[in-house]
Design a protein around this motif. Structure first.
Motif, PDB file in Angstrom:
ATOM      1  N   ARG A   1      10.009  -1.239   6.609  1.00  0.00           N
ATOM      2  CA  ARG A   1       9.689  -1.783   7.942  1.00  0.00           C
ATOM      3  C   ARG A   1       8.196  -1.714   8.218  1.00  0.00           C
ATOM      4  N   ASP A   2       7.617  -0.559   7.970  1.00  0.00           N
ATOM      5  CA  ASP A   2       6.169  -0.342   8.039  1.00  0.00           C
ATOM      6  C   ASP A   2       5.919   0.955   7.299  1.00  0.00           C
ATOM      7  N   SER A   3       4.680   1.439   7.286  1.00  0.00           N
ATOM      8  CA  SER A   3       4.375   2.622   6.483  1.00  0.00           C
ATOM      9  C   SER A   3       5.040   3.889   7.006  1.00  0.00           C
TER      10      SER A   3
ATOM     11  N   PRO B   1       6.919  10.424   6.667  1.00  0.00           N
ATOM     12  CA  PRO B   1       5.735  11.015   7.303  1.00  0.00           C
ATOM     13  C   PRO B   1       4.498  10.969   6.404  1.00  0.00           C
ATOM     14  N   GLU B   2       3.341  11.104   7.007  1.00  0.00           N
ATOM     15  CA  GLU B   2       2.068  11.076   6.280  1.00  0.00           C
ATOM     16  C   GLU B   2       2.012  12.134   5.179  1.00  0.00           C
ATOM     17  N   GLY B   3       2.641  13.280   5.412  1.00  0.00           N
ATOM     18  CA  GLY B   3       2.560  14.385   4.455  1.00  0.00           C
ATOM     19  C   GLY B   3       3.581  14.343   3.332  1.00  0.00           C
ATOM     20  N   VAL B   4       4.262  13.224   3.122  1.00  0.00           N
ATOM     21  CA  VAL B   4       5.269  13.129   2.074  1.00  0.00           C
ATOM     22  C   VAL B   4       4.648  13.433   0.705  1.00  0.00           C
ATOM     23  N   LYS B   5       5.389  14.160  -0.132  1.00  0.00           N
ATOM     24  CA  LYS B   5       4.965  14.389  -1.515  1.00  0.00           C
ATOM     25  C   LYS B   5       5.604  13.286  -2.338  1.00  0.00           C
TER      26      LYS B   5
ATOM     27  N   VAL C   1       1.025  10.426  -5.739  1.00  0.00           N
ATOM     28  CA  VAL C   1       0.249   9.469  -4.948  1.00  0.00           C
ATOM     29  C   VAL C   1       0.341   9.872  -3.481  1.00  0.00           C
ATOM     30  N   ASP C   2      -0.548   9.301  -2.669  1.00  0.00           N
ATOM     31  CA  ASP C   2      -0.507   9.616  -1.238  1.00  0.00           C
ATOM     32  C   ASP C   2       0.428   8.646  -0.503  1.00  0.00           C
ATOM     33  N   HIS C   3       0.580   8.878   0.777  1.00  0.00           N
ATOM     34  CA  HIS C   3       1.477   8.098   1.631  1.00  0.00           C
ATOM     35  C   HIS C   3       1.175   6.598   1.571  1.00  0.00           C
ATOM     36  N   GLU C   4      -0.102   6.247   1.669  1.00  0.00           N
ATOM     37  CA  GLU C   4      -0.488   4.828   1.661  1.00  0.00           C
ATOM     38  C   GLU C   4      -0.171   4.161   0.332  1.00  0.00           C
ATOM     39  N   GLN C   5      -0.461   4.850  -0.783  1.00  0.00           N
ATOM     40  CA  GLN C   5      -0.176   4.283  -2.097  1.00  0.00           C
ATOM     41  C   GLN C   5       1.330   4.085  -2.292  1.00  0.00           C
ATOM     42  N   LEU C   6       2.123   5.042  -1.826  1.00  0.00           N
ATOM     43  CA  LEU C   6       3.578   4.916  -1.919  1.00  0.00           C
ATOM     44  C   LEU C   6       4.069   3.711  -1.120  1.00  0.00           C
TER      45      LEU C   6
ATOM     46  N   LEU D   1       2.470   0.988  -0.148  1.00  0.00           N
ATOM     47  CA  LEU D   1       2.058  -0.268  -0.783  1.00  0.00           C
ATOM     48  C   LEU D   1       2.907  -0.561  -2.017  1.00  0.00           C
ATOM     49  N   HIS D   2       3.179   0.474  -2.803  1.00  0.00           N
ATOM     50  CA  HIS D   2       3.978   0.296  -4.018  1.00  0.00           C
ATOM     51  C   HIS D   2       5.377  -0.202  -3.671  1.00  0.00           C
ATOM     52  N   ILE D   3       6.004   0.413  -2.683  1.00  0.00           N
ATOM     53  CA  ILE D   3       7.345  -0.011  -2.275  1.00  0.00           C
ATOM     54  C   ILE D   3       7.327  -1.461  -1.811  1.00  0.00           C
ATOM     55  N   ASP D   4       6.367  -1.817  -0.953  1.00  0.00           N
ATOM     56  CA  ASP D   4       6.249  -3.201  -0.468  1.00  0.00           C
ATOM     57  C   ASP D   4       6.112  -4.184  -1.630  1.00  0.00           C
ATOM     58  N   ARG D   5       5.235  -3.861  -2.569  1.00  0.00           N
ATOM     59  CA  ARG D   5       4.975  -4.778  -3.682  1.00  0.00           C
ATOM     60  C   ARG D   5       6.189  -4.905  -4.599  1.00  0.00           C
ATOM     61  N   CYS D   6       6.882  -3.791  -4.838  1.00  0.00           N
ATOM     62  CA  CYS D   6       8.081  -3.866  -5.682  1.00  0.00           C
ATOM     63  C   CYS D   6       9.208  -4.628  -4.997  1.00  0.00           C
ATOM     64  N   LEU D   7       9.325  -4.492  -3.684  1.00  0.00           N
ATOM     65  CA  LEU D   7      10.326  -5.277  -2.953  1.00  0.00           C
ATOM     66  C   LEU D   7      10.004  -6.763  -3.046  1.00  0.00           C
ATOM     67  N   ALA D   8       8.724  -7.113  -2.952  1.00  0.00           N
ATOM     68  CA  ALA D   8       8.315  -8.515  -3.080  1.00  0.00           C
ATOM     69  C   ALA D   8       8.612  -9.032  -4.485  1.00  0.00           C
ATOM     70  N   GLU D   9       8.338  -8.209  -5.500  1.00  0.00           N
ATOM     71  CA  GLU D   9       8.632  -8.616  -6.879  1.00  0.00           C
ATOM     72  C   GLU D   9      10.130  -8.794  -7.099  1.00  0.00           C
ATOM     73  N   GLU D  10      10.923  -7.941  -6.465  1.00  0.00           N
ATOM     74  CA  GLU D  10      12.371  -7.994  -6.632  1.00  0.00           C
ATOM     75  C   GLU D  10      12.945  -9.328  -6.168  1.00  0.00           C
ATOM     76  N   ILE D  11      12.373  -9.884  -5.109  1.00  0.00           N
ATOM     77  CA  ILE D  11      12.865 -11.179  -4.628  1.00  0.00           C
ATOM     78  C   ILE D  11      12.055 -12.344  -5.210  1.00  0.00           C
ATOM     79  N   GLY D  12      11.138 -12.015  -6.127  1.00  0.00           N
ATOM     80  CA  GLY D  12      10.365 -13.043  -6.816  1.00  0.00           C
ATOM     81  C   GLY D  12       9.324 -13.699  -5.953  1.00  0.00           C
ATOM     82  N   ALA D  13       8.740 -12.925  -5.037  1.00  0.00           N
ATOM     83  CA  ALA D  13       7.785 -13.533  -4.116  1.00  0.00           C
ATOM     84  C   ALA D  13       6.477 -12.755  -3.975  1.00  0.00           C
ATOM     85  N   PRO D  14       5.826 -12.368  -5.094  1.00  0.00           N
ATOM     86  CA  PRO D  14       4.507 -11.743  -4.918  1.00  0.00           C
ATOM     87  C   PRO D  14       3.546 -12.741  -4.273  1.00  0.00           C
ATOM     88  N   THR D  15       2.717 -12.265  -3.363  1.00  0.00           N
ATOM     89  CA  THR D  15       1.732 -13.111  -2.675  1.00  0.00           C
ATOM     90  C   THR D  15       0.393 -12.398  -2.700  1.00  0.00           C
TER      91      THR D  15
END
Length: 197
Positions: free
Chosen positions: A86-88, A121-125, A140-145, A147-161
């Motif tokens: 949904r968001d970070s 949360p921000e402090g997730v390991k 990785v930190d919260h932001e990297q995680l 972004l990774h989830i978002d990008r993999c979800l986009a790849e899963e539906i075949g829609a990288p942008t």
């Protein structure tokens, strides 16, 4: 390929232990509200001489092959298939359960499985699987995680942008399956991506 046909599954690799400091292994599948389960275990006779090849679990009923006893998770761990970021600050995920296939036990969400919202949360390991192979993660930190989830979800539906570019080495996308522990508030405390072929 067989695994490509299985939507949202991740293989249970032989060395899915505490690499990179994350607790627990890939053998866990208790839901967040379930009682803790037994220590992770894995059994497989697949590929050994004299054993028949298992039948693919195309129905998702966990009865498709000859993988031995299903793996169980360490106490407090659950396997989740992230369905929507949904968001970070949180995501929607369904419980990922083990299914027997010719490639041993793999994890995936049941067809039409109900999702639940998880606070991130921000402090997730967080630990992302490295594309080099099983048993290798990088913290990785919260932001990297996120972004990774978002990008993999986009790849899963075949829609990288341009907003969600393809995931690059040393990482990869492996079906959006994660081993998760929750804190006392019910928020995600640790989140470890599960590597698969």
């Amino acid at each position: 390929m067989l695994l490509a046909a299985l939507s949202g599954v991740a293989a249970c690799d032989p060395d899915d232990s505490d690499a990179a400091g994350a607790t627990g292994g890939s053998g866990s599948s208790a839901s967040p509200s379930s009682a803790p389960s037994a220590t992770a275990s894995k059994a497989s006779d697949t590929g050994k001489p004299g054993n028949s090849d298992p039948t693919d679990d195309v129905d998702g009923d966990g009865k498709g092959g000859d993988c031995g006893k299903p793996p169980t998770l360490p106490a407090g761990h659950t396997k989740l298939k992230v369905e929507l970021m949904r968001d970070s600050s949180g995501f929607e995920a369904a419980e990922a359960k083990p299914h027997c296939t010719p490639n041993d036990w793999i994890y995936g969400a049941e067809k039409g499985a109900q999702t639940k919202h998880y606070v991130l949360p921000e402090g997730v390991k967080a630990y992302l699987a490295l594309a080099a192979g099983p048993g290798k993660w990088k913290q990785v930190d919260h932001e990297q995680l996120s972004l990774h989830i978002d990008r993999c979800l986009a790849e899963e539906i075949g829609a990288p942008t341009k907003d969600y570019p393809k995931v690059k080495a040393p990482y990869g996308c492996f079906g959006n399956i994660y081993d998760v522990t929750l804190n006392a508030k019910g928020e995600v405390e640790t989140m470890k991506e599960i590597w698969s072929v």
